[in-house]
Design a protein around this motif. Sequence first.
Motif, PDB file in Angstrom:
ATOM      1  N   CYS A  10       0.831  -1.206   0.000  1.00 34.36           N
ATOM      2  CA  CYS A  10       0.000   0.000   0.000  1.00 34.36           C
ATOM      3  C   CYS A  10       0.866   1.257   0.000  1.00 34.36           C
ATOM      4  CB  CYS A  10      -0.927   0.002   1.204  1.00 34.36           C
ATOM      5  SG  CYS A  10      -2.275  -1.200   1.067  1.00 34.36           S
ATOM      6  N   LEU A 309     -10.029  -1.845  -0.638  1.00 29.96           N
ATOM      7  CA  LEU A 309      -9.316  -0.582  -0.819  1.00 29.96           C
ATOM      8  C   LEU A 309      -7.815  -0.818  -0.987  1.00 29.96           C
ATOM      9  CD1 LEU A 309     -11.071   1.774   1.759  1.00 29.96           C
ATOM     10  CD2 LEU A 309     -11.419   1.652  -0.707  1.00 29.96           C
ATOM     11  N   HIS A 313      -6.742   0.225  -4.595  1.00 25.67           N
ATOM     12  CA  HIS A 313      -6.288   1.616  -4.526  1.00 25.67           C
ATOM     13  C   HIS A 313      -4.990   1.810  -3.738  1.00 25.67           C
ATOM     14  CE1 HIS A 313     -10.152   2.840  -6.240  1.00 25.67           C
ATOM     15  NE2 HIS A 313     -10.747   2.057  -5.353  1.00 25.67           N
ATOM     16  N   ILE A 315      -4.605   1.583  -0.500  1.00 22.94           N
ATOM     17  CA  ILE A 315      -4.944   2.315   0.720  1.00 22.94           C
ATOM     18  C   ILE A 315      -5.143   1.316   1.856  1.00 22.94           C
ATOM     19  CG2 ILE A 315      -6.660   3.791   1.847  1.00 22.94           C
ATOM     20  CD1 ILE A 315      -7.332   4.825  -1.034  1.00 22.94           C
ATOM     21  N   MET A 317      -6.529   1.314   5.604  1.00 24.44           N
ATOM     22  CA  MET A 317      -7.282   2.216   6.464  1.00 24.44           C
ATOM     23  C   MET A 317      -7.055   1.986   7.948  1.00 24.44           C
ATOM     24  SD  MET A 317      -8.897   4.475   4.714  1.00 24.44           S
ATOM     25  CE  MET A 317      -9.654   5.151   6.176  1.00 24.44           C
ATOM     26  N   ARG A 347      -4.607  13.133  -1.308  1.00 21.84           N
ATOM     27  CA  ARG A 347      -4.665  11.665  -1.246  1.00 21.84           C
ATOM     28  C   ARG A 347      -5.459  11.204  -0.033  1.00 21.84           C
ATOM     29  NH1 ARG A 347      -5.045   6.870  -3.548  1.00 21.84           N
ATOM     30  NH2 ARG A 347      -3.376   5.388  -3.118  1.00 21.84           N
ATOM     31  N   GLU A 350      -9.148  11.740  -0.819  1.00 18.09           N
ATOM     32  CA  GLU A 350      -9.606  10.709  -1.752  1.00 18.09           C
ATOM     33  C   GLU A 350      -9.849   9.387  -1.032  1.00 18.09           C
ATOM     34  OE1 GLU A 350      -7.987   8.399  -5.793  1.00 18.09           O
ATOM     35  OE2 GLU A 350      -6.576   9.366  -4.410  1.00 18.09           O
ATOM     36  N   ALA A 351      -8.936   9.006  -0.150  1.00 17.87           N
ATOM     37  CA  ALA A 351      -9.071   7.745   0.584  1.00 17.87           C
ATOM     38  C   ALA A 351     -10.307   7.757   1.473  1.00 17.87           C
ATOM     39  CB  ALA A 351      -7.822   7.491   1.408  1.00 17.87           C
TER      40      ALA A 351
END
Length: 370
Positions: A10, A309, A313, A315, A317, A347, A350-351
């Motif tokens: 990530c 995610l 992407h 990401i 979290m 960024r 967006e996340a």
Amino acid sequence: MNDTDLLRRCQLVFPGHRARTPAELFAAMAAWCEANGVEHDVYGSGALLQEFEAKVARLLGKEAAVFCVSGTMAQVTALRLACQDRGHDLAALHPTSHIFVHERSNYQLLGHFKAVQAGERYRPWSVADLAALPDRLGAVGMELPLREIGGQLSPWDELEAIKAHCRARGAHLHMDGARLWEAAAGYGKPLIDVAAGFDSVYVSLYKGIGGLGGAMLAGTREFVDRAAEWFRRQGGNLIHRTPYVVAAAMGFEQRLAAMPLCLERTRFLYRELAAHPIIRVNPAAPQVNMLHLHLPVAPERALAIRRELAERHGIWMFNRIAATALPDTSSFELYVGDNLLNAPDARVREALALFAQALAQDGKAVYQSA
């Protein structure tokens, strides 16, 4: 792909500090040792260790500090000795105290002391919470900040009143300062001011500091020496503390200096979360660089969203997730460290939008805020 490999891939990681592999960390430690002429301590005797203990003691305004292999050992030992000194074996703790929640009844099973809960689970202490206890207390153990309720702090005036109340009552006031470094930034006060009035203070060398592990216990010289003896009795007398001390000491000043910046970054994150009311945040406003985020999905669904995610992407979290009181809800702790401190604002926005969108699309969402 397992979670560890997925996390490493990530590009944007929300929680904590940047993770270093053992090879990276040990190489940095070796270089620091070489640059500073570090020699191993032997059973707690060595220049680096004793200088670092003295530094921590000075920062906290205490006579002495001693390394302990874990906060779990340090805290129950401190409270045991405090209760012995006062001739009363009862200690008052918040309902969310680490000793109650994470230490598997060690204080009872090992015969350290007895404990009583004071105050309400979802609120930090006020002096009235302690004044309401009619018992003769040997000790009071106060956590700053309270991790289990999102890093909340007692207001400064209440903290000062609690210190005065314990003095007047003759109770030893001990601080669970696992996140004291963060609390000082939250109060906007020097460490020595926050620690003033506490008879003993435990601090962590790995949580906010980013070390390998270990803790320090600070107080009077006599108290610290007795605690060190009890650490030995409990199997905590490591032949070399050097790896733990080096890992903490080599970045210590930088970590402390970054705490106010991490708090400001947490406030930025909190403002951005206001655009996504499907994610509920505790506390009502950041008090330290920590938040608890509450989600309208069960833990299993939250983990599935995390994986989606991460795979799609890049990401990541959160780390651990837990079920909460309502059915099909969950929450996680977000500690704001290097990862978010260095992430571009766009960024991060967006996340958060992608995360909120995934939560809203789930058919099992049990609440929506207007």
